[in-house]
Design a protein around this motif. Structure first.
Motif, short mmCIF file in Angstrom:
data_model
loop_
_atom_site.label_atom_id
_atom_site.label_comp_id
_atom_site.label_asym_id
_atom_site.label_seq_id
_atom_site.Cartn_x
_atom_site.Cartn_y
_atom_site.Cartn_z
N TYR A 1 -8.83 4.12 -0.55
CA TYR A 1 -7.96 5.28 -0.62
C TYR A 1 -8.79 6.54 -0.81
O TYR A 1 -9.86 6.49 -1.42
CB TYR A 1 -6.98 5.13 -1.79
CG TYR A 1 -6.16 3.88 -1.68
CD1 TYR A 1 -4.95 3.88 -1.00
CD2 TYR A 1 -6.61 2.67 -2.21
CE1 TYR A 1 -4.20 2.72 -0.86
CE2 TYR A 1 -5.88 1.51 -2.07
CZ TYR A 1 -4.68 1.54 -1.40
OH TYR A 1 -3.96 0.39 -1.25
N ASP A 2 -8.28 7.65 -0.31
CA ASP A 2 -8.90 8.95 -0.54
C ASP A 2 -7.97 9.75 -1.44
O ASP A 2 -6.76 9.85 -1.18
CB ASP A 2 -9.10 9.70 0.78
CG ASP A 2 -10.16 9.05 1.65
OD1 ASP A 2 -11.20 8.64 1.10
OD2 ASP A 2 -9.94 8.94 2.87
N GLN B 1 -21.70 -0.77 2.13
CA GLN B 1 -20.24 -0.79 2.12
C GLN B 1 -19.70 -1.90 3.01
O GLN B 1 -18.80 -2.63 2.62
CB GLN B 1 -19.68 0.57 2.54
CG GLN B 1 -19.90 1.66 1.52
CD GLN B 1 -19.19 1.35 0.22
OE1 GLN B 1 -17.97 1.20 0.20
NE2 GLN B 1 -19.93 1.22 -0.86
N ARG C 1 0.83 -1.21 0.00
CA ARG C 1 0.00 0.00 0.00
C ARG C 1 0.87 1.26 0.00
O ARG C 1 0.55 2.22 -0.70
CB ARG C 1 -0.94 -0.01 1.21
CG ARG C 1 -2.10 -0.98 1.01
CD ARG C 1 -2.97 -1.11 2.24
NE ARG C 1 -3.49 0.11 2.81
CZ ARG C 1 -4.75 0.54 2.66
NH1 ARG C 1 -5.60 -0.17 1.97
NH2 ARG C 1 -5.14 1.65 3.23
N THR D 1 -4.30 9.24 0.21
CA THR D 1 -4.00 8.62 1.50
C THR D 1 -4.74 7.29 1.58
O THR D 1 -5.84 7.15 1.06
CB THR D 1 -4.44 9.53 2.68
OG1 THR D 1 -5.82 9.86 2.52
CG2 THR D 1 -3.61 10.80 2.74
N ALA D 2 -4.09 6.35 2.24
CA ALA D 2 -4.69 5.03 2.44
C ALA D 2 -5.58 5.09 3.68
O ALA D 2 -5.15 5.57 4.73
CB ALA D 2 -3.61 3.98 2.61
N ARG D 3 -6.81 4.63 3.55
CA ARG D 3 -7.70 4.56 4.71
C ARG D 3 -7.37 3.31 5.51
O ARG D 3 -7.05 2.26 4.95
CB ARG D 3 -9.16 4.50 4.26
CG ARG D 3 -9.64 5.80 3.64
CD ARG D 3 -11.15 5.80 3.45
NE ARG D 3 -11.62 4.70 2.65
CZ ARG D 3 -12.11 4.81 1.42
NH1 ARG D 3 -12.20 5.99 0.85
NH2 ARG D 3 -12.53 3.75 0.77
N PRO D 4 -7.44 3.39 6.85
CA PRO D 4 -7.09 2.23 7.69
C PRO D 4 -7.98 1.01 7.43
O PRO D 4 -7.54 -0.12 7.56
CB PRO D 4 -7.29 2.73 9.12
CG PRO D 4 -7.46 4.20 9.04
CD PRO D 4 -7.77 4.56 7.63
N ASP D 5 -9.23 1.25 7.01
CA ASP D 5 -10.16 0.15 6.79
C ASP D 5 -10.15 -0.35 5.35
O ASP D 5 -10.99 -1.15 4.95
CB ASP D 5 -11.58 0.57 7.19
CG ASP D 5 -12.10 1.73 6.35
OD1 ASP D 5 -11.30 2.41 5.68
OD2 ASP D 5 -13.32 1.95 6.35
#
Length: 159
Positions: free
Chosen positions: A45-46, A150, A23, A38-42
């Protein structure tokens, strides 16, 4: 497959550390292409901007070199270790969460996902970026971005 992907898969396991590295390499590749993400923890990506044209091509190339093979396997191993029919699990989860009624099937889910993907790609109306109102909804009018949808579509067993 890239050397990175072959290395991660060489022992038949994807460790959390390997996944974090893949990632991060994806994010680094995007940064090198001038894309801030940015990688989302769950998972997921944003992105700071909508990816179109050359940026969309660069994102696709970065994914192919890093996350494309690894990410789906990593999540599948953790969310569906018994290798059950994932679409059937999603449909069951949506029924349990009362997002859809008891007649909703895995085939209904597959058809919805295909229609949603086609609409996102602009195939339904010829536009590059569809309006949210143009995206298909589940029976009853529930949208794909509903938190219950989701959660069911990414982790239908709640693991």
């Amino acid at each position: 497959m890239t050397d990175l992907q072959r290395g991660v898969l060489s022992d038949g396991k994807i460790t959390d550390a390997e996944f974090r590295e893949v990632r991060q390499r994806y994010i680094d590749c995007l940064t090198d292409a001038g894309i801030h993400a940015t990688a989302r923890p769950d998972g997921g990506y944003d992105f700071d901007t909508q990816l179109v044209g050359a940026q969309a091509d660069a994102e696709r190339q970065c994914a192919e070199e890093t996350t494309y093979v690894i990410e789906p396997l990593y999540y599948a191993i953790r969310t569906n270790p018994q290798k059950e029919d994932f679409s059937a699990l999603v449909a069951e989860c949506l029924r349990t969460e009362e997002v859809v009624d008891s007649t909703f099937t895995k085939d209904d889910w597959d058809q919805f996902v295909n229609a949603f993907s086609a609409a996102q790609a602009g195939e339904s109306n010829g536009n590059d970026i569809p309006l949210a109102s143009e995206l298909p909804k589940l029976p009853g009018g529930v949208a794909m971005d509903d938190p219950r949808v989701q959660e069911c579509s990414t982790n239908p067993l709640g693991r």
